[in-house]
Design a protein around this motif. Structure first.
Motif, PDB file in Angstrom:
ATOM      1  N   ASP A   1       9.850   4.172   2.065  1.00  0.00           N
ATOM      2  CA  ASP A   1       8.503   4.224   1.494  1.00  0.00           C
ATOM      3  C   ASP A   1       7.434   4.221   2.582  1.00  0.00           C
ATOM      4  O   ASP A   1       6.448   4.960   2.505  1.00  0.00           O
TER       5      ASP A   1
ATOM      6  N   ALA B   1      -2.939  -1.012   7.052  1.00  0.00           N
ATOM      7  CA  ALA B   1      -2.751  -1.637   5.740  1.00  0.00           C
ATOM      8  C   ALA B   1      -2.996  -3.139   5.817  1.00  0.00           C
ATOM      9  O   ALA B   1      -3.616  -3.729   4.923  1.00  0.00           O
TER      10      ALA B   1
ATOM     11  N   PHE C   1       0.821  -1.207   0.000  1.00  0.00           N
ATOM     12  CA  PHE C   1       0.000   0.000   0.000  1.00  0.00           C
ATOM     13  C   PHE C   1       0.855   1.258   0.000  1.00  0.00           C
ATOM     14  O   PHE C   1       0.483   2.274  -0.583  1.00  0.00           O
ATOM     15  N   ALA C   2       2.018   1.210   0.661  1.00  0.00           N
ATOM     16  CA  ALA C   2       2.899   2.378   0.670  1.00  0.00           C
ATOM     17  C   ALA C   2       3.389   2.696  -0.741  1.00  0.00           C
ATOM     18  O   ALA C   2       3.672   3.853  -1.060  1.00  0.00           O
ATOM     19  N   ARG C   3       3.480   1.670  -1.583  1.00  0.00           N
ATOM     20  CA  ARG C   3       3.972   1.859  -2.949  1.00  0.00           C
ATOM     21  C   ARG C   3       2.829   1.824  -3.966  1.00  0.00           C
ATOM     22  O   ARG C   3       3.054   1.588  -5.157  1.00  0.00           O
ATOM     23  N   ALA C   4       1.612   2.054  -3.494  1.00  0.00           N
ATOM     24  CA  ALA C   4       0.438   1.873  -4.347  1.00  0.00           C
ATOM     25  C   ALA C   4       0.525   2.641  -5.655  1.00  0.00           C
ATOM     26  O   ALA C   4       0.157   2.137  -6.711  1.00  0.00           O
ATOM     27  N   GLU C   5       1.013   3.897  -5.589  1.00  0.00           N
ATOM     28  CA  GLU C   5       1.037   4.721  -6.802  1.00  0.00           C
ATOM     29  C   GLU C   5       2.050   4.236  -7.829  1.00  0.00           C
ATOM     30  O   GLU C   5       2.009   4.624  -8.985  1.00  0.00           O
TER      31      GLU C   5
ATOM     32  N   ALA D   1      -1.575   5.148  -1.324  1.00  0.00           N
ATOM     33  CA  ALA D   1      -0.791   5.174  -0.093  1.00  0.00           C
ATOM     34  C   ALA D   1      -1.381   6.119   0.937  1.00  0.00           C
ATOM     35  O   ALA D   1      -1.504   5.786   2.122  1.00  0.00           O
TER      36      ALA D   1
ATOM     37  N   ALA E   1       4.779   7.285   3.394  1.00  0.00           N
ATOM     38  CA  ALA E   1       3.340   7.075   3.284  1.00  0.00           C
ATOM     39  C   ALA E   1       2.645   7.334   4.616  1.00  0.00           C
ATOM     40  O   ALA E   1       1.569   7.949   4.660  1.00  0.00           O
TER      41      ALA E   1
ATOM     42  N   TYR F   1       0.295   2.740  10.490  1.00  0.00           N
ATOM     43  CA  TYR F   1       0.091   2.566   9.050  1.00  0.00           C
ATOM     44  C   TYR F   1       0.144   1.083   8.691  1.00  0.00           C
ATOM     45  O   TYR F   1      -0.705   0.576   7.936  1.00  0.00           O
TER      46      TYR F   1
END
Length: 291
Positions: A193, A212, A76-80, A163, A197, A208
């Motif tokens: 990361d 997540a 999720f932290a790297r979602a983008e 994120a 986020a 977080y």
């Protein structure tokens, strides 16, 4: 929650195998393991109901609760930056299937090596068929490994929770004690990361990670939700272990095979395939670890 250093050993650089190599050199080469230092740790806590959700999803993904939590946090932290979940899941499944095939034939090879080491005489035709199947399984792993996207590949948008949106799922103070704790660890790049986020959400890294993990656990397909590069990296480590075991069994066979015979030559050729597959795993893993 604070970050604490995990007691992971520093990675040992892996030497490149020579063009010609002895069985001893091959064993040493194959026994090396990929090590990704994960020195940063958080300690998210979960209520009993939340823990049931986490452990159920972790079992479905063949992970520990800590492994599931860390994989979800990084995904999720790297979602983008992620590829589509369907592509990630497809590549992960291909690698898992290849590892399963190699594990199955590796078990037969291990039994055959034990038989020969205990004084048994190999029957040329069945032995040749076994080595051929081992070669195909190794090639299957190599193909799955090389299909993974290298670092720096442009990713298409991922239809998953961005994120910064994880903050919407942040848990408020619980009326009951959160007695279930896990201890996910992160590498330096993952930690960067995760903290970025978490900061964007106004959360601590541990909060977080917990949020997540619960979002992933409650999704329709937890495997797809966490099928980020971290999960692929863990499966690459599995590839490394499986290939190492096959290489070790092959080197045990060589002293028992006539040097001028077909089986000896075939075993050497399969060893070359194993060595090349290990190099492909190392190259891909190193690129992923730097993402």
């Amino acid at each position: 929650m604070s970050s604490r250093a995990c007691d992971d050993p520093a990675p040992t650089p892996r030497a490149t195998a020579p063009a010609t190599f002895s069985p001893t050199e091959t064993i040493a080469h194959h026994r090396r393991r990929l090590v990704v230092p994960r020195r940063h740790r958080v300690d998210p806590c979960f209520s009993d109901d939340e823990w049931t959700e986490i452990t159920t999803a972790a079992r479905a993904c063949e992970l520990t609760p800590g492994g599931f939590t860390s994989a979800a946090a990084i995904a999720f932290a790297r979602a983008e930056r992620r590829a589509s979940r369907s592509d990630e899941r497809r590549m992960l499944v291909a690698l898992m299937d290849a590892n399963a095939d190699l594990h199955a034939i590796g078990g037969r090879l291990n039994s055959f090596a034990r038989y020969v080491n205990s004084g048994g005489t190999p029957s040329p035709e069945p032995a040749a068929r076994l080595l051929e199947r081992v070669a195909l399984a190794v090639a299957h792993v190599t193909s799955a490994v090389t299909a993974l996207p290298p670092a720096g590949t442009k990713q298409s948008p991922c239809p998953t929770t961005p994120a910064a949106d994880i903050g919407r799922y942040h848990r408020r103070r619980s009326p009951t004690a959160r007695r279930n704790r896990t201890h996910p660890c992160f590498s330096d790049s993952e930690w960067a990361d995760l903290t970025a986020a978490a900061s964007a959400c106004g959360l601590k890294p541990g909060g977080y990670a917990a949020a997540a993990a619960l979002v992933a656990a409650r999704s329709q397909n937890p495997r797809a939700a966490i099928a980020d590069t971290r999960r692929q990296l863990e499966e690459l480590m599995n590839s490394n272990r499986q290939l190492a075991a096959v290489g070790n069994n092959l080197t045990q066979l060589l002293p028992h095979l006539p040097v001028a015979g077909h089986l000896h030559d075939q075993t050497q050729r399969v060893l070359v395939l194993v060595r090349d597959a290990l190099d492909a795993v190392d190259t891909t893993a190193a690129a992923m670890a730097g993402k």
